[in-house]
Design a protein around this motif. Structure first.
Motif, mmCIF file in Angstrom:
data_model
loop_
_atom_site.group_PDB
_atom_site.id
_atom_site.type_symbol
_atom_site.label_atom_id
_atom_site.label_comp_id
_atom_site.label_asym_id
_atom_site.label_seq_id
_atom_site.Cartn_x
_atom_site.Cartn_y
_atom_site.Cartn_z
ATOM 1 N N PHE A 226 0.862 -1.177 0.000
ATOM 2 C CA PHE A 226 0.000 0.000 0.000
ATOM 3 C C PHE A 226 0.899 1.228 0.000
ATOM 4 O O PHE A 226 1.590 1.511 0.980
ATOM 5 C CB PHE A 226 -0.937 -0.023 1.208
ATOM 6 N N LEU A 227 0.892 1.943 -1.125
ATOM 7 C CA LEU A 227 1.879 2.981 -1.374
ATOM 8 C C LEU A 227 1.369 4.380 -1.047
ATOM 9 O O LEU A 227 0.247 4.750 -1.401
ATOM 10 C CB LEU A 227 2.306 2.947 -2.842
ATOM 11 N N GLY A 228 2.238 5.152 -0.394
ATOM 12 C CA GLY A 228 1.983 6.567 -0.237
ATOM 13 C C GLY A 228 2.250 7.267 -1.558
ATOM 14 O O GLY A 228 3.234 6.972 -2.245
ATOM 15 N N GLY A 229 1.378 8.197 -1.932
ATOM 16 C CA GLY A 229 1.492 8.829 -3.239
ATOM 17 C C GLY A 229 2.785 9.585 -3.447
ATOM 18 O O GLY A 229 3.410 9.496 -4.503
ATOM 19 N N ILE A 230 3.212 10.348 -2.439
ATOM 20 C CA ILE A 230 4.428 11.131 -2.599
ATOM 21 C C ILE A 230 5.649 10.235 -2.723
ATOM 22 O O ILE A 230 6.606 10.555 -3.436
ATOM 23 C CB ILE A 230 4.592 12.144 -1.436
#
Length: 229
Positions: free
Chosen positions: A78-82
């Motif tokens: 689950f990736l953080g956008g930045i």
């Protein structure tokens, strides 16, 4: 006699309908117009999933991918956008290796301090970045800090996302000893468990051990999307 039989049949039908509704709402609870988070998968299936939240660890993830390939395991990142925006090559590595990608917001803000619209913006920014990088549109969301107030749940529901939490927390971000991570996972394994991890050095060290021991206990390791389906 006929009236008694009819009443009995009606009661039985009502009980069956009630059980069916309970099963449905246990897995897809809607409260005041928004979908509640999912904490666990199907308790009838002997399988577990790893949920890896990512806002750092670009030096760790490529090594994790090597372990996962060797062990033939698919994991949910689950990736953080930045973070994804800064490391598109790693995002593509994750996708090309067949792992699942989820949405973890854009800036790791506290969702419970944001409005519905602001939460939607956090999700949509990340969705757009990931889709532009690897062509995949996310549909699973785990909120930063595990916050699950009304606004963030409403935002996720509005955008047709499923909000996912976890049932086993390694708390690996606190940099515990590798043995502590193992002891937080193995004794608490159960059908449908979702295990929260992060790309930490300690987690990288114990990941192959955990995978082998989980398999030895007879569990399949699947993605979050599969376990909650």
């Amino acid at each position: 006699m006929q009236i008694y039989i009819l009443k009995k049949a009606l009661v039985l039908s009502f009980l069956i309908l009630t059980l069916m509704l309970c099963f449905y709402f246990e897995r897809n609870v809607v409260v005041s117009g928004y979908m509640s988070p999912v904490y666990q998968g199907n308790p009838e299936k002997k399988q577990v999933a790893f949920l890896c939240n990512v806002y750092w660890g670009e030096e760790i993830i490529p090594e994790m991918l090597k372990i996962l390939e060797k062990e033939k395991v698919k994991l949910s990142f689950f990736l953080g956008g930045i973070w994804a925006k800064k490391h598109p090559e790693i995002v593509r590595q994750i996708k090309n290796a067949g792992h699942e990608i989820g949405n973890h917001g854009y800036l790791h803000k506290h969702p419970d301090l944001l409005s519905v619209k602001e939460n939607e913006e956090e999700i949509l920014k990340t969705e757009k970045i990931i889709e532009e990088i690897c062509g995949y549109k996310t549909y699973l969301f785990t909120p930063p800090y595990g916050e699950r107030g009304k606004n963030v749940l409403q935002a996720a529901t509005n955008l047709k996302y499923r909000t996912v939490m976890w049932s086993i927390d390694t708390i690996d971000w606190q940099k515990p000893a590798p043995g502590a991570i193992i002891n937080r996972v193995l004794p608490n394994l159960n059908n449908g468990a979702i295990i929260l991890i992060h790309p930490m050095p300690q987690t990288l060290e114990v990941l192959p051990i955990l995978i082998k021991k989980i398999k030895a206990k007879g569990y399949r390791i699947v993605t979050v999307g599969e376990i909650i389906d």
